[in-house]
Design an enzyme around this catalytic site. Structure first.
Site, PDB file in Angstrom:
ATOM      1  N   GLU A 145      37.156  47.627  38.271  1.00 37.90           N
ATOM      2  CA  GLU A 145      37.567  46.758  37.164  1.00 37.90           C
ATOM      3  C   GLU A 145      36.740  46.888  35.888  1.00 37.90           C
ATOM      4  O   GLU A 145      36.009  45.959  35.506  1.00 37.90           O
ATOM      5  CB  GLU A 145      37.557  45.294  37.618  1.00 37.90           C
ATOM      6  CG  GLU A 145      38.441  45.042  38.828  1.00 37.90           C
ATOM      7  CD  GLU A 145      38.564  43.564  39.181  1.00 37.90           C
ATOM      8  OE1 GLU A 145      37.758  42.756  38.688  1.00 37.90           O
ATOM      9  OE2 GLU A 145      39.476  43.234  39.941  1.00 37.90           O
ATOM     10  N   ASN A 191      43.800  46.336  41.430  1.00 40.15           N
ATOM     11  CA  ASN A 191      43.400  44.997  41.851  1.00 40.15           C
ATOM     12  C   ASN A 191      44.298  44.027  41.103  1.00 40.15           C
ATOM     13  O   ASN A 191      44.337  44.067  39.866  1.00 40.15           O
ATOM     14  CB  ASN A 191      41.959  44.688  41.451  1.00 40.15           C
ATOM     15  CG  ASN A 191      40.929  45.476  42.250  1.00 40.15           C
ATOM     16  OD1 ASN A 191      41.286  46.215  43.172  1.00 40.15           O
ATOM     17  ND2 ASN A 191      39.673  45.324  41.899  1.00 40.15           N
ATOM     18  N   ARG A 213      36.993  48.293  52.703  1.00 40.53           N
ATOM     19  CA  ARG A 213      36.541  48.624  51.364  1.00 40.53           C
ATOM     20  C   ARG A 213      35.273  47.836  51.061  1.00 40.53           C
ATOM     21  O   ARG A 213      35.292  46.607  51.037  1.00 40.53           O
ATOM     22  CB  ARG A 213      37.623  48.280  50.324  1.00 40.53           C
ATOM     23  CG  ARG A 213      37.138  48.521  48.924  1.00 40.53           C
ATOM     24  CD  ARG A 213      38.106  48.164  47.811  1.00 40.53           C
ATOM     25  NE  ARG A 213      37.386  48.297  46.554  1.00 40.53           N
ATOM     26  CZ  ARG A 213      37.402  47.433  45.552  1.00 40.53           C
ATOM     27  NH1 ARG A 213      38.170  46.360  45.607  1.00 40.53           N
ATOM     28  NH2 ARG A 213      36.668  47.633  44.488  1.00 40.53           N
ATOM     29  N   HIS A 228      30.361  48.207  41.702  1.00 40.15           N
ATOM     30  CA  HIS A 228      31.033  46.911  41.626  1.00 40.15           C
ATOM     31  C   HIS A 228      30.102  45.939  40.888  1.00 40.15           C
ATOM     32  O   HIS A 228      29.602  44.981  41.459  1.00 40.15           O
ATOM     33  CB  HIS A 228      31.409  46.410  43.023  1.00 40.15           C
ATOM     34  CG  HIS A 228      32.510  45.393  43.048  1.00 40.15           C
ATOM     35  ND1 HIS A 228      33.693  45.552  43.754  1.00 40.15           N
ATOM     36  CD2 HIS A 228      32.628  44.188  42.429  1.00 40.15           C
ATOM     37  CE1 HIS A 228      34.475  44.490  43.588  1.00 40.15           C
ATOM     38  NE2 HIS A 228      33.843  43.633  42.789  1.00 40.15           N
ATOM     39  N   GLU A 238      42.630  45.323  45.861  1.00 39.08           N
ATOM     40  CA  GLU A 238      42.307  43.890  45.947  1.00 39.08           C
ATOM     41  C   GLU A 238      43.540  43.066  45.651  1.00 39.08           C
ATOM     42  O   GLU A 238      44.325  43.409  44.756  1.00 39.08           O
ATOM     43  CB  GLU A 238      41.254  43.475  44.901  1.00 39.08           C
ATOM     44  CG  GLU A 238      39.841  43.708  45.310  1.00 39.08           C
ATOM     45  CD  GLU A 238      38.852  43.227  44.244  1.00 39.08           C
ATOM     46  OE1 GLU A 238      39.084  42.182  43.611  1.00 39.08           O
ATOM     47  OE2 GLU A 238      37.847  43.928  44.061  1.00 39.08           O
ATOM     48  N   TYR A 260      46.022  39.874  41.087  1.00 40.26           N
ATOM     49  CA  TYR A 260      45.964  38.541  41.678  1.00 40.26           C
ATOM     50  C   TYR A 260      47.120  37.633  41.287  1.00 40.26           C
ATOM     51  O   TYR A 260      47.550  36.809  42.060  1.00 40.26           O
ATOM     52  CB  TYR A 260      44.632  37.858  41.293  1.00 40.26           C
ATOM     53  CG  TYR A 260      43.458  38.434  42.049  1.00 40.26           C
ATOM     54  CD1 TYR A 260      42.849  39.627  41.667  1.00 40.26           C
ATOM     55  CD2 TYR A 260      42.979  37.814  43.199  1.00 40.26           C
ATOM     56  CE1 TYR A 260      41.805  40.173  42.387  1.00 40.26           C
ATOM     57  CE2 TYR A 260      41.932  38.346  43.932  1.00 40.26           C
ATOM     58  CZ  TYR A 260      41.345  39.522  43.535  1.00 40.26           C
ATOM     59  OH  TYR A 260      40.313  40.065  44.267  1.00 40.26           O
TER      60      TYR A 260
HETATM   61  C1  GBH Z   1      38.054  40.504  41.374  1.00 41.43           C
HETATM   62  O1  GBH Z   1      38.320  40.384  40.001  1.00 41.43           O
HETATM   63  C2  GBH Z   1      36.693  41.084  41.624  1.00 41.43           C
HETATM   64  O2  GBH Z   1      36.764  42.488  41.783  1.00 41.43           O
HETATM   65  C3  GBH Z   1      36.010  40.477  42.826  1.00 41.43           C
HETATM   66  O3  GBH Z   1      34.671  40.864  42.838  1.00 41.43           O
HETATM   67  C4  GBH Z   1      36.183  38.977  42.792  1.00 41.43           C
HETATM   68  O4  GBH Z   1      35.465  38.325  43.780  1.00 41.43           O
HETATM   69  C5  GBH Z   1      37.649  38.678  42.927  1.00 41.43           C
HETATM   70  O5  GBH Z   1      38.355  39.288  41.906  1.00 41.43           O
HETATM   71  C6  GBH Z   1      38.006  37.191  42.861  1.00 41.43           C
HETATM   72  O6  GBH Z   1      37.760  36.671  41.588  1.00 41.43           O
HETATM   73  O7  GBH Z   1      39.247  33.606  32.598  1.00 41.43           O
HETATM   74  O8  GBH Z   1      38.717  35.308  30.973  1.00 41.43           O
HETATM   75  O9  GBH Z   1      37.125  34.799  32.685  1.00 41.43           O
HETATM   76  C7  GBH Z   1      39.585  39.816  39.713  1.00 41.43           C
HETATM   77  C8  GBH Z   1      40.003  40.009  38.275  1.00 41.43           C
HETATM   78  C9  GBH Z   1      39.763  39.299  36.048  1.00 41.43           C
HETATM   79  C10 GBH Z   1      40.112  37.692  37.718  1.00 41.43           C
HETATM   80  C11 GBH Z   1      39.240  38.222  35.131  1.00 41.43           C
HETATM   81  C12 GBH Z   1      39.589  36.615  36.831  1.00 41.43           C
HETATM   82  C13 GBH Z   1      39.230  35.826  34.676  1.00 41.43           C
HETATM   83  C14 GBH Z   1      39.348  36.089  33.233  1.00 41.43           C
HETATM   84  N1  GBH Z   1      39.503  38.952  37.425  1.00 41.43           N
HETATM   85  N2  GBH Z   1      39.825  36.919  35.448  1.00 41.43           N
HETATM   86  S1  GBH Z   1      38.559  34.844  32.311  1.00 41.43           S
END
Ligand code: GBH
Length: 513
Positions: A175, A314, A82, A128, A380, A316
């Site tokens: 996202e 996605n 991807r 992206h 992801e 985490y």
């Molecule tokens: C992904 O987002 C991205 O698609 C990717 O590009 C990135 O490298 C990867 O994660 C790792 O971070 O504390 O309010 O700023 C993940 C989803 C949503 C995770 C927002 C972090 C932080 C919210 N992200 N979150 S805040």
């Protein structure tokens, strides 16, 4: 003694796995071969916008090292990769009347060919986060619905036309929550707009994110409409959107916190998933935002509803949710990882928003499948080991917290498929390489491959080895390993899966055994 859950055929043979990346995070070579600027170019160069002052000028140098990256993927035994296309390499100024850049097309075309030569299926993200800078300057980018929808659809069609003969899996947007909230609400991502005047001279966090989110949904939906009408009949690919979203658990069982967990999901996920899959914004968002939430016209809604062939996910982590506070982007919910008894939910990552909690992943897969009733592509999922950047290479490749994370997450995928009957078609760990981690710069490493930036050498971490082996061992091979009939549980799951699909609003392919 009976050993529970000894299942031989854990993942179906057409299960897709591979690693994920995004153009701006890996390519570098920002001024080569006619590329136009994206909103991240200058943003990342402004003092204070990234933790370590890092920018995207070189990143992992993948624009140049692309053959090496593909060889690495091949060595990991992936089925798919991807990656994202940089809009401003294809159309440097971005717009529908602006010139197309043959060098940009040629680059991705060669890239796709090389993947296919190596037996790796391209899984392509069109957007992206790297909006052409010119569109931001010309008319405000995502804030200008009429213009951006038309320009995005044009760009998408150029990609379908040029690459769609070879690309059978498309993601329109990565996202949208991050695009809207981090770019126009919190102002921590490009273009960095926010009501916080210490951060940005311009912006209105109370209105712009909702406007931007609306434009992103429409751009996605009209691109899908174009694909289905003009390309899909001959190209026969799948197309959809991918949303970020983490599982939400009530902090305790007080009714307010139980409700808070649903509100968190409504804004993190439902904001985009409800319109795309169900045809309306979540009721809670309408209550919370009133007339700040844009309204779809009847004609738009007809295009938006059903505009994704699958659920792109996605994810985490998992958040414990407490009602309260005024953060609308979290549904006026506070997140914590600390349970009422003082214990932590899981292992802490380098970023404060991330802890390991595989049970939450499994619960989220079940929630999404029940609610939206489409096959799920996990596009992801990943972990950044605490302080990995301060370690030597030898230490960093021993990334046992990341191995633990993936051990739990892959087990959750198997359990959700085999025990819960959730239809999961793909799993893409984030990321192939350590790379430019947006506002974190290079301080946070998400790769299963260590990148030594001074030399640009790649070193596989233990997690890469774990994942390669896991999928090698767990995807049923073409040659049946045994002639044993399926277990009762497998038959039940197949029937369950088929039932979910048949009773959903959209009919999807044939049931898998
Ligand atoms: C992904 O987002 C991205 O698609 C990717 O590009 C990135 O490298 C990867 O994660 C790792 O971070 O504390 O309010 O700023 C993940 C989803 C949503 C995770 C927002 C972090 C932080 C919210 N992200 N979150 S805040």
């Amino acid at each position: 003694m009976i050993t529970p859950h000894v299942v031989r055929a854990k993942l179906p043979k057409d299960f897709i796995w591979g690693f994920a990346t995004a153009a701006f995070q890996i390519e570098g070579s920002t001024d080569i071969d006619g590329r136009g600027k994206s909103i991240w170019d200058d943003f990342s160069r402004q003092p204070g916008k990234t933790l370590d002052g890092g920018n995207g000028d070189v990143a992992t140098n993948s624009y140049k090292l692309w053959k090496e990256d593909i060889a690495l993927l091949k060595s990991y035994g992936v089925k798919s990769y991807r990656f994202s296309i940089a809009w401003s390499r294809i159309i440097p100024l971005g717009g529908r009347n602006d010139p197309i850049n043959p060098k940009g097309i040629e680059y991705y075309s060669n890239f796709i060919d090389e993947l296919l030569r190596n037996g790796i299926m391209p899984f392509v993200t069109l957007y992206h986060w790297d909006l052409p800078q010119n569109l931001h300057e010309r008319y405000g980018g995502w804030l200008n619905k009429e213009e951006i929808v038309a320009d995005y659809v044009h760009y998408a069609k150029v990609c379908f036309r040029e690459f769609g003969g070879r690309v059978k899996h498309w993601l329109t947007m990565n996202e949208p929550w991050c695009v809207a909230v981090l770019g126009y609400g919190r102002g921590v991502f490009a273009p960095g707009r926010s009501s916080d005047r210490l951060r940005s001279p311009e912006g209105d966090s109370s209105t712009e994110p909702w406007i931007v989110g609306h434009s992103v949904i429409l751009a996605h939906a009209y691109a899908v409409k174009a694909y289905r009408e003009e390309f899909k009949p001959t190209q026969r690919g799948q197309i959809g959107i991918t949303l970020n979203g983490d599982w939400a658990i009530p902090y305790d069982n007080s009714p307010a916190n139980v409700e808070a967990a649903q509100h968190a999901l409504d804004v993190a996920i439902g904001w985009f998933a409800d319109p795309v899959y169900l045809g309306h914004y979540p009721e809670f968002m309408q209550e919370m935002l009133g007339d700040r939430l844009p309204v779809f016209t009847t004609e738009e809604l007809a295009v938006v509803k059903g505009s994704s062939d699958f659920y792109g996910m996605n994810t985490y982590t998992t958040n414990l949710c407490k009602a309260g506070g005024d953060d609308e982007f979290q549904g006026r919910v506070e997140y914590t990882f600390t349970r009422p008894d003082g214990t932590q939910l899981g292992t802490q990552a380098h970023c404060k928003w991330l802890q390991t909690y595989p049970q939450g992943f499994r619960a989220l897969l079940n929630y999404l499948y029940k609610r939206y009733r489409l096959p799920i592509y996990v596009t992801e999922n990943g972990f950044a080991v605490k302080d990995e950047n301060s370690k030597t290479i030898e230490q960093a490749v021993q990334d046992f917290d990341r191995v633990e994370y993936f051990r739990g997450m892959t087990a959750a995928v198997v359990a959700a498929i085999v025990e819960d009957g959730v239809d999961i078609q793909a799993y893409f760990p984030w990321s192939l390489l350590d790379n430019f981690e947006w506002a974190d710069g290079y301080d946070t490493r998400f790769g299963v491959t260590y990148v030594d930036y001074p030399t640009q050498k790649r070193y596989p971490k233990e997690s890469a080895k774990f994942l390669s082996k896991f999928f090698k061992d767990n995807i049923v091979s073409d040659i049946p390993r045994s002639r044993e009939p399926p277990t009762v549980q497998q038959v039940i799951n197949a029937v369950r899966g088929a039932f979910h699909r048949l009773t959903g609003s959209v009919l999807v392919g044939a049931a898998k055994a």
